[in-house]
Design a protein around this motif. Structure first.
Motif, PDB file in Angstrom:
ATOM      1  N   GLN A  76       7.469  33.773  48.436  1.00 23.52           N
ATOM      2  CA  GLN A  76       6.728  35.019  48.263  1.00 23.52           C
ATOM      3  C   GLN A  76       5.684  34.887  47.161  1.00 23.52           C
ATOM      4  O   GLN A  76       4.585  35.430  47.264  1.00 23.52           O
ATOM      5  N   GLY A  77       6.020  34.147  46.105  1.00 24.71           N
ATOM      6  CA  GLY A  77       5.047  33.920  45.043  1.00 24.71           C
ATOM      7  C   GLY A  77       3.834  33.170  45.541  1.00 24.71           C
ATOM      8  O   GLY A  77       2.697  33.472  45.144  1.00 24.71           O
ATOM      9  N   GLU A  78       4.060  32.178  46.417  1.00 25.96           N
ATOM     10  CA  GLU A  78       2.931  31.440  46.990  1.00 25.96           C
ATOM     11  C   GLU A  78       2.099  32.345  47.889  1.00 25.96           C
ATOM     12  O   GLU A  78       0.860  32.310  47.851  1.00 25.96           O
ATOM     13  N   SER A  84      -4.201  36.447  47.273  1.00 25.05           N
ATOM     14  CA  SER A  84      -5.121  36.940  46.243  1.00 25.05           C
ATOM     15  C   SER A  84      -6.368  36.070  46.160  1.00 25.05           C
ATOM     16  O   SER A  84      -7.499  36.571  46.085  1.00 25.05           O
ATOM     17  N   ALA A  85      -6.168  34.741  46.198  1.00 23.25           N
ATOM     18  CA  ALA A  85      -7.310  33.828  46.153  1.00 23.25           C
ATOM     19  C   ALA A  85      -8.211  34.016  47.365  1.00 23.25           C
ATOM     20  O   ALA A  85      -9.446  34.048  47.246  1.00 23.25           O
ATOM     21  N   LEU A  86      -7.612  34.157  48.544  1.00 22.86           N
ATOM     22  CA  LEU A  86      -8.406  34.339  49.750  1.00 22.86           C
ATOM     23  C   LEU A  86      -9.170  35.656  49.728  1.00 22.86           C
ATOM     24  O   LEU A  86     -10.330  35.723  50.152  1.00 22.86           O
ATOM     25  N   GLU A  87      -8.548  36.704  49.242  1.00 25.71           N
ATOM     26  CA  GLU A  87      -9.221  37.998  49.161  1.00 25.71           C
ATOM     27  C   GLU A  87     -10.484  37.915  48.304  1.00 25.71           C
ATOM     28  O   GLU A  87     -11.448  38.660  48.515  1.00 25.71           O
ATOM     29  N   SER A 137      -2.988  25.166  51.585  1.00 25.06           N
ATOM     30  CA  SER A 137      -2.271  24.004  51.061  1.00 25.06           C
ATOM     31  C   SER A 137      -2.702  23.685  49.640  1.00 25.06           C
ATOM     32  O   SER A 137      -1.876  23.431  48.754  1.00 25.06           O
ATOM     33  N   ALA A 138      -4.004  23.707  49.402  1.00 25.88           N
ATOM     34  CA  ALA A 138      -4.508  23.389  48.065  1.00 25.88           C
ATOM     35  C   ALA A 138      -4.050  24.410  47.036  1.00 25.88           C
ATOM     36  O   ALA A 138      -3.635  24.053  45.919  1.00 25.88           O
ATOM     37  N   MET A 139      -4.099  25.693  47.393  1.00 22.97           N
ATOM     38  CA  MET A 139      -3.724  26.726  46.436  1.00 22.97           C
ATOM     39  C   MET A 139      -2.238  26.709  46.116  1.00 22.97           C
ATOM     40  O   MET A 139      -1.816  27.104  45.025  1.00 22.97           O
ATOM     41  N   ARG A 140      -1.417  26.225  47.038  1.00 25.68           N
ATOM     42  CA  ARG A 140       0.020  26.083  46.727  1.00 25.68           C
ATOM     43  C   ARG A 140       0.212  25.077  45.596  1.00 25.68           C
ATOM     44  O   ARG A 140       1.019  25.287  44.682  1.00 25.68           O
ATOM     45  N   GLU A 141      -0.530  23.980  45.660  1.00 28.41           N
ATOM     46  CA  GLU A 141      -0.394  22.968  44.626  1.00 28.41           C
ATOM     47  C   GLU A 141      -1.014  23.441  43.309  1.00 28.41           C
ATOM     48  O   GLU A 141      -0.476  23.189  42.238  1.00 28.41           O
ATOM     49  N   THR A 199     -18.944  14.536  27.486  1.00 30.84           N
ATOM     50  CA  THR A 199     -19.301  15.087  28.794  1.00 30.84           C
ATOM     51  C   THR A 199     -18.067  15.369  29.641  1.00 30.84           C
ATOM     52  O   THR A 199     -17.159  14.537  29.714  1.00 30.84           O
ATOM     53  N   LEU A 200     -18.049  16.542  30.283  1.00 31.20           N
ATOM     54  CA  LEU A 200     -17.087  16.864  31.330  1.00 31.20           C
ATOM     55  C   LEU A 200     -17.858  17.086  32.618  1.00 31.20           C
ATOM     56  O   LEU A 200     -18.811  17.874  32.657  1.00 31.20           O
ATOM     57  N   VAL A 201     -17.458  16.378  33.673  1.00 37.18           N
ATOM     58  CA  VAL A 201     -18.020  16.589  35.008  1.00 37.18           C
ATOM     59  C   VAL A 201     -16.907  17.123  35.905  1.00 37.18           C
ATOM     60  O   VAL A 201     -15.859  16.491  36.036  1.00 37.18           O
ATOM     61  N   THR A 202     -17.120  18.286  36.489  1.00 34.32           N
ATOM     62  CA  THR A 202     -16.164  18.826  37.449  1.00 34.32           C
ATOM     63  C   THR A 202     -16.797  18.809  38.835  1.00 34.32           C
ATOM     64  O   THR A 202     -17.986  19.099  38.989  1.00 34.32           O
ATOM     65  N   CYS A 203     -15.997  18.460  39.834  1.00 34.76           N
ATOM     66  CA  CYS A 203     -16.478  18.361  41.213  1.00 34.76           C
ATOM     67  C   CYS A 203     -15.533  19.128  42.126  1.00 34.76           C
ATOM     68  O   CYS A 203     -14.310  18.941  42.055  1.00 34.76           O
ATOM     69  N   GLY A 204     -16.079  19.976  42.981  1.00 37.48           N
ATOM     70  CA  GLY A 204     -15.235  20.720  43.924  1.00 37.48           C
ATOM     71  C   GLY A 204     -14.169  21.526  43.220  1.00 37.48           C
ATOM     72  O   GLY A 204     -13.006  21.507  43.625  1.00 37.48           O
ATOM     73  N   SER A 205     -14.557  22.274  42.199  1.00 32.08           N
ATOM     74  CA  SER A 205     -13.571  22.917  41.333  1.00 32.08           C
ATOM     75  C   SER A 205     -13.128  24.286  41.823  1.00 32.08           C
ATOM     76  O   SER A 205     -13.964  25.158  42.089  1.00 32.08           O
ATOM     77  N   PRO A 206     -11.805  24.533  41.896  1.00 33.01           N
ATOM     78  CA  PRO A 206     -11.309  25.870  42.226  1.00 33.01           C
ATOM     79  C   PRO A 206     -11.372  26.845  41.060  1.00 33.01           C
ATOM     80  O   PRO A 206     -10.932  27.988  41.183  1.00 33.01           O
ATOM     81  N   LEU A 207     -11.903  26.406  39.916  1.00 37.67           N
ATOM     82  CA  LEU A 207     -12.095  27.329  38.798  1.00 37.67           C
ATOM     83  C   LEU A 207     -13.057  28.457  39.153  1.00 37.67           C
ATOM     84  O   LEU A 207     -13.137  29.461  38.435  1.00 37.67           O
ATOM     85  N   SER A 208     -13.775  28.317  40.255  1.00 38.86           N
ATOM     86  CA  SER A 208     -14.665  29.388  40.718  1.00 38.86           C
ATOM     87  C   SER A 208     -13.895  30.595  41.222  1.00 38.86           C
ATOM     88  O   SER A 208     -14.458  31.687  41.352  1.00 38.86           O
ATOM     89  N   ILE A 209     -12.596  30.441  41.502  1.00 40.82           N
ATOM     90  CA  ILE A 209     -11.784  31.515  42.078  1.00 40.82           C
ATOM     91  C   ILE A 209     -11.080  32.287  40.953  1.00 40.82           C
ATOM     92  O   ILE A 209     -10.347  31.692  40.154  1.00 40.82           O
ATOM     93  N   PRO A 210     -11.276  33.603  40.846  1.00 37.87           N
ATOM     94  CA  PRO A 210     -10.688  34.370  39.744  1.00 37.87           C
ATOM     95  C   PRO A 210      -9.176  34.229  39.608  1.00 37.87           C
ATOM     96  O   PRO A 210      -8.656  34.191  38.484  1.00 37.87           O
TER      97      PRO A 210
END
Length: 288
Positions: A76-78, A84-87, A137-141, A199-210
């Protein structure tokens, strides 16, 4: 000689540190070569293979088992976190289109509650080829890292050991970008090992999701911050399902976004990101 620490993303239990390092190094060299820049030395990249810690997690699953496989029911937590992420990334017009369809045409209702199934299929309208299911799948991890603090601390400590006094740049892909940012913002790397990091380089980052940021105790509207002196370049593909097609520069004036086109096959691919010219230029500048 300067060094780079790479932090890989999800679903890497089927490979090894050696293979990942070879693949990442070759991809980075491709990007540098395209710009006429010197390629990396053989020992320039250090890429800790942390995925086994997260895969086993608190339930001590063996490496042959995948707790994030589509056949494993969501807790249920997942469900709550993924929904929430999808919304936050689903377009309302796509959700409206899906609401008109019969539920049995929408996927796997025996595994997912109906409202999650509808969100997934609405996301698929924007990111075809199963973007919604891949995001689940990604958001579960990602959730496991965010909400199992002892486990997350072990992952960060393991990655921190890869740094030394010569490390000047960090590259994080996917969940690896979350781990890299978390490690740097917490200042959990020994001071003598962080002095050279520029330097920090981020690629394909889910940090964009609140929802991901809230899981890191970053309040809505609060900027993403790094210790002073570290430049942050975020590379994203608008077709990348993990990012929702969004960059990070709106979240902080200190982040520079670089938009790329990784093609249609797998726009979230780490190796495709690593071959891009923004990554090559940033690494070359950061390692001077």
């Amino acid at each position: 000689m300067t060094r780079i620490v790479g932090v890989h993303g999800i679903r890497q239990s089927g490979t090894s540190k050696r293979q990942l390092t070879e693949d990442w190094s070759a991809a980075l060299d491709d990007g540098l070569g395209e710009l006429g820049m010197p390629v990396l030395s053989s020992d320039a990249l250090e890429l800790p293979h942390w995925t086994g810690l997260l895969q086993r997690g608190v339930h001590d699953l063996g490496p042959e088992k995948d707790r994030f496989d589509a056949s494993v029911p969501l807790s249920q937590g997942e469900v709550d976190f993924v929904a929430s992420a999808l919304e936050e990334v689903v377009r309302q017009e796509d959700l409206d289109r899906i609401q008109q369809l019969e539920l049995q045409t929408l996927g796997l209702p025996q595994l997912w509650p109906p409202y999650l199934t509808r969100l997934v299929m609405a996301y698929d309208l924007r990111f075809p080829r199963g973007g919604g299911k891949l995001l689940v799948s990604a958001m579960r991890e990602v959730r496991l890292y965010l909400y199992e603090p002892e486990l997350a601390a072990r992952v960060r400590a393991f990655v921190a050991e890869a740094f030394d006094a010569r490390t000047s740049a960090v590259i994080g892909h996917s969940l690896g970008s979350v781990i890299a940012y978390d490690l740097l913002r917490r200042s959990e790397i020994a001071p003598d090992r962080t002095a050279a990091v520029r330097t920090l380089v981020t690629c394909g980052s889910p940090l964009s999701i609140p929802s991901v940021r809230r899981g890191m105790d970053v309040a809505d509207g609060a900027p993403l911050k790094l210790p002073g002196g570290i430049a942050w370049v975020n590379v994203f593909d608008p077709g990348d399902f993990i990012t929702g097609g969004m960059g990070l520069s709106p979240l902080s004036p200190g982040i520079i976004d670089a938009q790329v086109n990784n093609g249609n096959g797998d726009p979230h691919s780490a190796l495709r990101y690593l071959r891009t010219s923004p990554v090559a230029r940033t690494i070359a500048d950061g390692c001077r």
